[in-house]
Write an enzyme that holds these catalytic residues in place. Structure first.
Site, PDB file in Angstrom:
ATOM      1  N   ARG A  75      33.428 -67.326  -0.632  1.00 38.17           N
ATOM      2  CA  ARG A  75      33.579 -67.479  -2.065  1.00 38.17           C
ATOM      3  C   ARG A  75      32.320 -67.945  -2.772  1.00 38.17           C
ATOM      4  NH1 ARG A  75      38.311 -67.645   0.222  1.00 38.17           N
ATOM      5  NH2 ARG A  75      37.120 -68.779   1.784  1.00 38.17           N
ATOM      6  N   THR A  76      31.692 -68.982  -2.223  1.00 38.06           N
ATOM      7  CA  THR A  76      30.574 -69.571  -2.958  1.00 38.06           C
ATOM      8  C   THR A  76      29.431 -68.572  -3.096  1.00 38.06           C
ATOM      9  OG1 THR A  76      31.229 -71.725  -2.120  1.00 38.06           O
ATOM     10  CG2 THR A  76      29.042 -71.574  -3.098  1.00 38.06           C
ATOM     11  N   HIS A 156      29.071 -80.975  -3.131  1.00 36.33           N
ATOM     12  CA  HIS A 156      29.302 -79.551  -3.425  1.00 36.33           C
ATOM     13  C   HIS A 156      29.646 -79.471  -4.922  1.00 36.33           C
ATOM     14  CE1 HIS A 156      30.258 -75.446  -3.064  1.00 36.33           C
ATOM     15  NE2 HIS A 156      31.178 -75.460  -2.130  1.00 36.33           N
TER      16      HIS A 156
HETATM   17  C1  NCD Z   1      34.415 -75.500   0.865  1.00 39.47           C
HETATM   18  C2  NCD Z   1      33.069 -75.843   1.468  1.00 39.47           C
HETATM   19  O1  NCD Z   1      32.319 -74.957   1.904  1.00 39.47           O
HETATM   20  O2  NCD Z   1      32.760 -77.026   1.458  1.00 39.47           O
HETATM   21  N1  NCD Z   1      34.595 -74.138   0.616  1.00 39.47           N
HETATM   22  C3  NCD Z   1      34.112 -73.573  -0.525  1.00 39.47           C
HETATM   23  O3  NCD Z   1      32.983 -73.768  -0.911  1.00 39.47           O
HETATM   24  N2  NCD Z   1      34.983 -72.858  -1.255  1.00 39.47           N
HETATM   25  C4  NCD Z   1      35.553 -76.107   1.613  1.00 39.47           C
HETATM   26  C5  NCD Z   1      35.713 -75.824   3.066  1.00 39.47           C
HETATM   27  O4  NCD Z   1      34.929 -75.105   3.701  1.00 39.47           O
HETATM   28  O5  NCD Z   1      36.691 -76.340   3.614  1.00 39.47           O
END
Ligand code: NCD
Length: 330
Positions: A75-76, A156
């Site tokens: 996603r990111t 994050h």
């Molecule tokens: C998160 C991350 O990478 O910290 N995911 C994300 O960015 N959507 C959460 C996770 O990996 O559990």
């Protein structure tokens, strides 16, 4: 994409507000004041409105974003890349795991050198790494804005921004809400960032986790010093009765020292139909994803299960961050 009142009523922020973050890095959630937070939210809503109306945006035309991902991501990274494309810009990407090469990177030296070089190719850098503090190393090396896309078990901030954006879209406000953070509060970087924003809104907080994975003390102390009401418990069923927003996290397997330690806590909490039925009416359920077992698939049907809508919000939030930090606005 959900078309909320907030998006429907979105207005272009004033010129003065649009340049508030120009030239800044986005390294943590705690660097934000309420004014900066609100300009990101307002700009994202304005962009989302443009996306829904299928208006073509071109304010990043001729600009290049580097996506430097040294840790897994779906996603990111893809929402950052989508955001840049939606603004008419281009993308270059490194997506590789450092799992077996941490030696040179962990010293900081080679990340510094890579960033110094890539910085000369692009206009903005987005960095994810398993090392807490990597975003700061990158920001020191780069002249262009650096955006932290997840640094170890630390921060994050862009995820937390889209989490806040989602709550505002879904609930209309954050003031007076009780937010319950569930799961791996020790290693979960999304919750470490999210609490800094919840603090700005004065939310009441409930932390639910196994004993081994409680929120780090420096974070709970910071919240208490700012007058935030916190309840720590291991009883999820009790907690959901008072919860407006339940924020579920994955147990961060990759941060455990041994597989045995992970195995001992891995299925500590599962949000299922029983939990949802006992919860406060209208409870919103969020999760940064990926989900493993923490939320039963049967929960997806509830109107409050917003985690897939939440993931969609990554695009307008990251469009806002890319354009505000580089000064290529609207
Ligand atoms: C998160 C991350 O990478 O910290 N995911 C994300 O960015 N959507 C959460 C996770 O990996 O559990």
């Amino acid at each position: 994409m959900m078309y909320s009142k907030m998006v429907e009523n979105a207005q272009k922020p004033s010129e003065q507000r649009l340049f508030l973050m120009k030239g800044k890095d986005v390294l943590s959630a705690y660097q934000f004041n309420k004014e900066e937070l609100s300009v990101v939210i307002d700009t994202a809503a304005y962009y989302e409105k443009a996306l829904v109306e299928k208006r073509r945006l071109r304010n990043m035309e001729g600009k290049i974003m580097a996506a430097l991902f040294y840790e897994p991501s779906t996603r990111t990274r893809l929402s950052f890349e989508t955001a840049m494309h939606r603004l008419g810009g281009s993308v270059i990407t490194i997506a590789e795991s450092l799992k077996y090469q941490t030696s040179s990177m962990s010293k900081g030296e080679s990340l510094h050198d890579s960033i110094t070089v890539v910085d000369q190719y692009v206009d903005v850098l987005v960095v994810r790494s398993p090392i807490n503090g990597s975003a700061e190393i990158a920001a020191n090396a780069a002249e262009n804005p650096v955006i932290n896309a997840g640094a170890g078990a630390g921060q994050h901030p862009t995820q937390a921004l889209l989490d806040v954006y989602t709550i505002l879209k879904e609930k209309g406000t954050l003031e007076g809400l009780t937010v319950t953070l569930l799961g791996d509060l020790k290693y979960g970087r999304t919750v470490h960032s999210l609490v800094d924003f919840l603090l700005l809104y004065g939310c009441d907080l409930i932390f639910v986790s196994p004993k081994e994975l409680v929120m780090p003390e420096d974070i709970t102390n910071k919240l208490c010093n700012k007058g935030i009401k916190i309840k720590e418990t291991d009883n999820l069923l009790e907690a959901v009765k008072d919860t407006d927003v339940l924020y579920v996290t994955r147990i961060q397997k990759e941060r455990f020292a041994t597989v045995k330690e992970y195995e001992s806590v891995k299925n500590s909490y599962i949000v299922d139909d029983t939990i949802v039925k006992k919860s406060k009416e209208g409870m919103l359920i969020l999760h940064p994803l990926p989900r493993v077992n923490e939320i039963a698939v049967s929960v997806d049907k509830y109107p409050g299960a917003a985690y897939f809508r939440q993931a969609a919000n990554g695009v307008p939030i990251r469009m806002a961050l890319l354009s505000l930090t580089t000064g290529n606005v609207l």
